[in-house]
Design a protein around this motif. Structure first.
Motif, PDB file in Angstrom:
ATOM      1  N   GLU A  65       2.973  -7.747   4.338  1.00 56.88           N
ATOM      2  CA  GLU A  65       2.149  -8.762   3.691  1.00 56.88           C
ATOM      3  C   GLU A  65       2.778 -10.147   3.734  1.00 56.88           C
ATOM      4  O   GLU A  65       2.081 -11.146   3.910  1.00 56.88           O
ATOM      5  CB  GLU A  65       1.865  -8.350   2.241  1.00 56.88           C
ATOM      6  CG  GLU A  65       1.069  -7.054   2.142  1.00 56.88           C
ATOM      7  CD  GLU A  65       0.803  -6.654   0.697  1.00 56.88           C
ATOM      8  OE1 GLU A  65       1.058  -7.484  -0.199  1.00 56.88           O
ATOM      9  OE2 GLU A  65       0.350  -5.519   0.466  1.00 56.88           O
ATOM     10  N   LYS A  94      -7.287  -9.213   1.629  1.00 52.04           N
ATOM     11  CA  LYS A  94      -6.824  -8.058   0.870  1.00 52.04           C
ATOM     12  C   LYS A  94      -7.988  -7.137   0.520  1.00 52.04           C
ATOM     13  O   LYS A  94      -7.916  -5.906   0.731  1.00 52.04           O
ATOM     14  CB  LYS A  94      -6.125  -8.523  -0.407  1.00 52.04           C
ATOM     15  CG  LYS A  94      -5.616  -7.391  -1.279  1.00 52.04           C
ATOM     16  CD  LYS A  94      -4.960  -7.923  -2.544  1.00 52.04           C
ATOM     17  CE  LYS A  94      -4.499  -6.781  -3.443  1.00 52.04           C
ATOM     18  NZ  LYS A  94      -3.899  -7.286  -4.702  1.00 52.04           N
ATOM     19  N   TYR A 123      -1.088  -7.204   7.788  1.00 54.60           N
ATOM     20  CA  TYR A 123      -1.430  -6.881   6.398  1.00 54.60           C
ATOM     21  C   TYR A 123      -1.740  -5.399   6.258  1.00 54.60           C
ATOM     22  O   TYR A 123      -1.329  -4.741   5.301  1.00 54.60           O
ATOM     23  CB  TYR A 123      -2.623  -7.724   5.952  1.00 54.60           C
ATOM     24  CG  TYR A 123      -2.662  -7.972   4.460  1.00 54.60           C
ATOM     25  CD1 TYR A 123      -2.235  -9.172   3.924  1.00 54.60           C
ATOM     26  CD2 TYR A 123      -3.128  -6.989   3.581  1.00 54.60           C
ATOM     27  CE1 TYR A 123      -2.268  -9.407   2.549  1.00 54.60           C
ATOM     28  CE2 TYR A 123      -3.153  -7.201   2.220  1.00 54.60           C
ATOM     29  CZ  TYR A 123      -2.724  -8.417   1.701  1.00 54.60           C
ATOM     30  OH  TYR A 123      -2.748  -8.632   0.345  1.00 54.60           O
ATOM     31  N   ALA A 139       2.205 -11.711   7.083  1.00 55.86           N
ATOM     32  CA  ALA A 139       0.790 -12.060   7.228  1.00 55.86           C
ATOM     33  C   ALA A 139       0.461 -13.335   6.462  1.00 55.86           C
ATOM     34  O   ALA A 139      -0.223 -14.237   6.976  1.00 55.86           O
ATOM     35  CB  ALA A 139      -0.083 -10.909   6.744  1.00 55.86           C
ATOM     36  N   LYS A 140       0.967 -13.450   5.236  1.00 57.93           N
ATOM     37  CA  LYS A 140       0.692 -14.631   4.416  1.00 57.93           C
ATOM     38  C   LYS A 140       1.303 -15.880   5.024  1.00 57.93           C
ATOM     39  O   LYS A 140       0.708 -16.969   4.981  1.00 57.93           O
ATOM     40  CB  LYS A 140       1.222 -14.411   2.997  1.00 57.93           C
ATOM     41  CG  LYS A 140       0.433 -13.371   2.199  1.00 57.93           C
ATOM     42  CD  LYS A 140       1.055 -13.126   0.831  1.00 57.93           C
ATOM     43  CE  LYS A 140       0.262 -12.078   0.049  1.00 57.93           C
ATOM     44  NZ  LYS A 140       0.880 -11.783  -1.273  1.00 57.93           N
TER      45      LYS A 140
END
Length: 575
Positions: free
Chosen positions: A221, A245, A216, A224-225
């Motif tokens: 991103e 975040k 992240y 990571a998600k």
């Protein structure tokens, strides 16, 4: 911190939640235990060298004759770990947690191969340096990876498994040492087999993702998600993504302002200065109360207590390693119930008592050493110890006097009528050792026959039981809590470096101290340092149990150190 702070009953149910992951989400356990092999490597190397050293001395006479060379073989891994930890901090940020673990595995595997094939002590030391580099990187990276890839609610319990695997690795090393005592190339197997878990982790980590937090921060991103959705349940994942975040954005802002921070400014900040005093002090005292003399040299200590056989020394040392692993489990259970400071104080009280026992036992063993029989010693004139021959008053000689002879070194062959009766002082070499054994007598080169040997084992056992749950684990926990978030990285690094340097000093000096002033006086010094450590904990270490970071900062700012650690705080501020 992402995911918030978990207190109270969440801590009590952490074990149950961890076990439930076996069928609810085995992927999380796979992440944690695959990374935790780094802790296993750390523990294995700490323990294996203590047993291997007994046989390295037999193969390399230069090692047997020179205490400094024995200490170098042990200590160069620690020196490598200091460098490895520093490199690991940079590698973690530059290449990622997973890549740092892979690098650590490669270094460890390379070092294990070099050690197993070493034709001389010099190459053995080189192998120890490579292993140390790997251990240093793994020791700081493994808990970081587990922390960043664990659900917030059970993060503490999962990270604690790394500590258990460290002590489990030490226990495993003693089992391996014991298993290879009668195998050709004993110590080469002991050191070389360490490459197997490193290779296993290398393979496992290739199949696992990078830390979602690191991804992240690097702008990846979506990756990571995707990982977070495999770690968290559907109802929790979005909240965690938002928390991550916010945390990363805040951290980036703080890092931007902290780049101008130097050591002078750090020390001028009251909360940081007091935090560093407590954190660094605990890490230094953790080593200077003597723990790694027990883990590195426990078989040698057992021999100093009068147990002549290498195999017996390893078998008895297995007990101390098992107690150490058991102590780490006790710590996980009590740390959030008893509190950090109280656990430290109980631990140090026990350590002081244990070191007192060891001091008394070794003093008695030294002052009641068996005498030297002139008849037995001169039965074979060609192997009689030269120092004994030239001595003005041989009637004053006992076993300890014999073992201190240095031109050349001499050994003690116990009496055939009983080990407490006068024996022979002969030149120390393999042929003389075999001669002694062929007469069904015991051969001693590190310690003398003693009726107090079992009390030494009792003292070692008590030491581990008291040290492991408190001084063994709490310094690392306190250092993760006591610093303001903005300074946690740099302050944690300073404290960890202090720990490794103290480790190196103790490992490098223990055998030399025992030769210079005796084993009993050496343990007495550790006991005095433990008393100082106890006073330090009472005065300088705050209780952080159940307190959010903001409350800890306020307490350090106002110097509310709470000397009456046994009393419950009237009010706890919780999130």
């Amino acid at each position: 911190m992402e995911g918030g702070i978990v207190h109270g009953r969440a801590d009590e149910s952490a074990f149950k939640e961890c076990f439930s992951l076996t069928w609810k989400n085995p992927y999380v356990l796979r992440l944690a235990f695959s990374a935790g092999i780094g802790g296993l490597l750390f523990g294995y190397d700490t323990g294996v060298i203590s047993g291997a050293l007994l046989y390295i001395r037999d193969d390399f006479k230069s090692v047997d004759r020179n205490t400094w060379l024995q200490e170098m073989i042990v200590s160069m891994a620690v020196a490598g770990a200091i460098v490895g930890a520093a490199i690991g901090g940079w590698a973690n940020d530059k290449f990622g947690r997973r890549s740092a673990i892979l690098m650590a595995d490669f270094l460890f595997l390379l070092g294990a191969i070099i050690m197993a094939a070493a034709p001389n002590p010099s190459l053995l030391v080189v192998g120890r340096v490579f292993v140390g580099l790997g251990v240093g990187m793994a020791s700081m990276t493994a808990p970081l990876y587990i922390s960043e890839a664990s659900p917030a609610k059970i993060r503490g319990a999962l990270v604690s498994t790394n500590g258990f695997l460290i002590t489990g690795g030490q226990f495993l090393s003693y089992l391996i040492n014991l298993a290879f005592t009668d195998v050709t190339g004993t110590w080469r197997w002991m050191l070389g087999i360490a490459g197997i878990p490193a290779l296993l982790q290398f393979i496992l980590m290739f199949t696992l993702p990078e830390s979602p937090r690191w991804l992240y921060r690097k702008g990846r991103e979506d990756e990571a998600k995707a990982i977070l959705r495999r770690i968290y349940s559907a109802e929790d994942v979005e909240q965690e993504i938002h928390a991550l975040k916010d945390s990363v954005e805040t951290e980036i802002l703080e890092e931007g302002s902290s780049e101008k921070i130097n050591m002078i400014k750090l020390c001028k900040a009251k909360t940081v200065r007091r935090g560093l005093i407590a954190g660094v002090g605990l890490q230094v005292f953790q080593q200077f109360v003597g723990i790694n003399t027990v883990m590195y040299y426990s078989p040698t200590i057992v021999q100093l207590a009068g147990f002549a056989s290498n195999r017996t020394a390893l078998l008895l040392s297995l007990v101390t390693a098992g107690l150490n692993a058991f102590g780490s489990i006790i710590s996980i259970y009590f740390i959030d119930r008893t509190g950090r400071k109280k656990l430290l104080i109980i631990s140090l009280f026990g350590v002081i008592i244990s070191l007192g026992i060891l001091t008394g036992v070794f003093y008695e063993a030294t002052t009641h050493a068996p005498a030297i029989s002139s008849l037995e010693t001169q039965r074979f004139n060609n192997i009689t110890c030269p120092d004994y021959k030239s001595a003005m008053n041989t009637n004053a000689w006992d076993c300890m006097t014999c073992l201190k002879a240095s031109s050349p070194s001499c050994g003690y062959c116990s009496s055939p009528t009983g080990k407490e009766h006068p024996g022979a002082c002969w030149i120390s070499d393999d042929s003389v050792k075999d001669l002694c054994h062929n007469e069904n007598r015991l051969w001693y080169t590190r310690g003398c026959p003693s009726n107090f040997g079992w009390f030494a084992l009792l003292g070692l056992g008590l030491y581990i039981i008291f040290f492991s749950p408190g001084m063994g684990t709490v310094p690392w926990i306190v250092n993760s809590e006591i610093y303001p978030l903005r300074f946690r990285g740099v302050c944690g690094g300073i404290a960890a470096t202090a720990n490794w340097i103290s480790n190196l000093i103790v490992a490098q000096s223990f055998l030399s101290l025992t030769e210079a002033i005796g084993t009993s006086w050496t343990f007495l010094i550790f006991g005095v340092i433990s008393v100082i450590a106890l006073l330090f904990v009472v005065v300088c270490v705050p209780e952080t149990k159940g307190m959010p970071m903001e409350e800890i900062e306020k307490m350090l700012e106002g110097r509310s150190m709470e000397f009456k650690f046994w009393k419950k705080r009237s009010k706890l501020v919780e999130k």
